[in-house]
Enzyme design. Structure first.
Site: not given
Ligand code: G1P
Ligand code: ZN
Length: 543
Positions: A113-114, A277, A279, A281-282, A344, A376
């Site tokens: 992801s990010h 981000d 991948d 999705d953000r 979450t 997302k």
């Molecule tokens: C974080 C974000 C959460 C999101 C996840 C994946 O998770 O807080 O909302 O769904 O990344 O993108 P966390 O590191 O808080 O468990």
């Molecule tokens: Zn992502």
């Protein structure tokens, strides 16, 4: 071609977190690490013989090599067909859409992801189920169990499959279908939004800056925003996915996308700014002179979604993760629709979307999406905003001001303490949990605690129970602080502190968020002793 059966043994710590398994890239590249986990996924879902799967990733370092390993392992385990994005690329929402539209048995997405990419950075792998969504806990538990008992994995001895051009090839008995990663996704977007109205807005001179952050959304944003909708060439920046994301941190927030924020808050700002981000999705949304928090964006989209053709019939309901602000709750109340509060992680929205109970979902962590896929979707959020801007003719700032005048404002900030020693983070968390029941009635500065509990969730669709999903403290008047430990990190622990204050007084709707939240932040410190526990004077990241 020969199938090899390789003896192996369980590797510690292959436990999927908030979103799949994430580790340091070098860990993933270690002997048998990827192979063990892929075999555990296959075993955890009852094997892949005769099945079809989608495969793609965000293009980070090791994406290409991992894809080839997965193809050879799928072939060795008897999979019938792997649908792979060209160059092994697929954004997470595009992968979700392909799984659904092609009716596959799920998919494997290569992404952290990010998180940054590169040999010294992070890598990840997640399995999505046939509904296109992240595997729910029941499935990830089975995968984890399989990682603990594994004794061997199967892999085909073969050359790399050419993934550079669309078409079909065979790997042993298995068909490898390479597809354009953008085409199907772009076609889906066209069914949801009024592309003609958005194109007309660009033709009238509307200006946009979209920062793809050297990540996977670049090709999608170029094709849709510039080529199809007519945004000026160059509107999409950092559009070529790079294995190390240009040494950046592909997280669309005011810290990591600061140049975009500076541009949007400066003299020469375009009409609209957005970023996505690693991948895809953000999303981050900005207008000229305004940053829209993800929680506010969700609320505005819920209030205005009917302006887009795909949502003209109204929303069935909305859902937000627990730490996300309650701004969308008031929109739902006004619309007379249900609003669900989930733990979450996007996986908790899947059942609500499948059951038709929610149409829009969102998280404070820059995630917004709808029932069009089961992830997302960053570019989707951008397009819904553009559709609303085209339909109303109003700038982002005026839209948000009107929204707050009607519904009030939820001031909101998240403070992250990153890479804290796990023992210290757990000590803070355990101490706080232990004193929750004593908090109601106590005052911290001007704030009096009304409620304090540990959030747990009973899924209204399948009845599953998820415990220990964050500590929340509510104050009289509607302010709130939430504490969670991150489930996506790869080193140490990250403590997330979510601060929120509800304001409906028209005279106090334009405060600076830090000022508006100062009392809540002070109460959070007084209650949890963050400085003493972590040894940190201030959060590492504020979003
Ligand atoms: C974080 C974000 C959460 C999101 C996840 C994946 O998770 O807080 O909302 O769904 O990344 O993108 P966390 O590191 O808080 O468990
Ligand atoms: Zn992502």
């Amino acid at each position: 071609m020969q199938t090899q059966t390789i003896a192996t043994q369980p590797i510690e710590g292959q436990k999927p977190g908030t979103s799949g398994l994430r580790k340091k890239t070098r860990v993933f590249m270690g002997p048998h690490y990827l192979e063990n986990y892929v075999q555990a996924i296959f075993d955890g879902i009852g094997g892949v013989a005769g099945k079809s799967l989608v495969l793609g990733g965000d293009g980070r370092y090791f994406n290409d090599r991992a894809a080839q390993v997965i193809l050879r392992m799928a072939a060795a385990s008897g999979a019938a067909r792997l649908i792979v994005g060209q160059g092994a690329l697929l954004s997470t929402p595009a992968a979700s859409h392909l799984i659904r539209s092609r009716g596959t048995d799920g998919g494997l997405i290569l992404s952290a992801s990010h998180n940054p990419g590169g040999p010294e950075a992070d890598f990840g792998l997640k399995y999505n189920t046939p509904n296109g969504g992240p595997a729910p806990e029941g499935v990830t538990d089975r995968i984890f169990a399989a990682t603990r008992t594994i004794t061997e994995y199967r892999i085909l001895e073969a050359q790399d499959v050419d993934l550079s051009t669309p078409g079909e090839a065979r790997l042993g008995e298995m068909v490898v279908e390479v597809v354009d990663p953008v085409a199907d996704y772009a076609a889906l977007m066209e069914t949801l939004f009024d592309f003609d109205a958005i194109a007309a807005m660009f033709a009238r001179g509307f200006t946009l800056r979209f920062d793809a952050m050297h990540a996977v959304t670049g090709p999608y944003a170029k094709a849709i925003l510039e080529t199809r909708l007519g945004a000026a060439p160059g509107s999409v920046i950092n559009a070529v996915p790079l294995p190390d994301f240009g040494q950046g941190h592909p997280d669309p927030n005011p810290i990591w996308a600061k140049p975009l924020v500076d541009l949007m808050l400066g003299e020469s700002a375009p009409d609209f700014g957005a970023a996505s981000d690693g991948d895809g999705d953000r999303n981050m949304i900005l207008g000229r002179g305004i940053y829209v928090t993800p929680s506010d964006s969700l609320a505005l989209l819920a209030a205005q979604a009917h302006l887009a053709p795909g949502y003209a019939g109204g929303l069935k309901g909305v859902a937000r993760s627990m730490p996300t602000s309650g701004a969308v709750d008031r929109v739902a109340a006004a619309l007379g629709i249900d609003c669900y509060e989930t733990p979450t992680g996007w996986k908790f929205f899947g059942n609500l979307l499948d059951a038709g109970r929610a149409t829009l979902c969102g998280e404070e962590s820059a995630g917004t999406g709808s029932d069009h896929v089961r992830e997302k979707d960053g570019l989707w959020a951008v397009l819904l905003w553009l559709n609303i801007l085209a339909a109303t003719g109003k700038p982002v700032k005026a839209l948000m001001e009107d929204h707050c005048a009607q519904y009030g404002r939820n001031y909101y900030r998240r403070h992250d303490y990153e890479d804290v020693e796990a023992d210290r983070a757990n000590a803070l968390y355990d101490a706080l949990r232990a004193k929750l029941s004593a908090l109601p009635g106590q005052s911290f500065g001007p704030l009096m605690v009304k409620t304090a509990d540990e959030f747990s969730y009973d899924d209204p669709v399948d009845g599953s129970h998820s415990a220990a999903q964050g500590l929340r403290i509510g104050f009289a008047g509607g302010s709130r602080v939430v504490f969670r430990l991150s489930g996506t990190g790869t080193v140490g622990a990250t403590i997330r502190v979510y601060l929120e204050r509800v304001e409906t007084d028209p005279a106090r709707l334009t405060l600076d968020p830090a000022t508006a939240l100062a009392d809540v932040a002070a109460a959070a410190e007084a209650i949890a002793g963050i400085k003493a526990h972590t040894g940190r004077e201030a959060p590492d990241v504020i979003t």
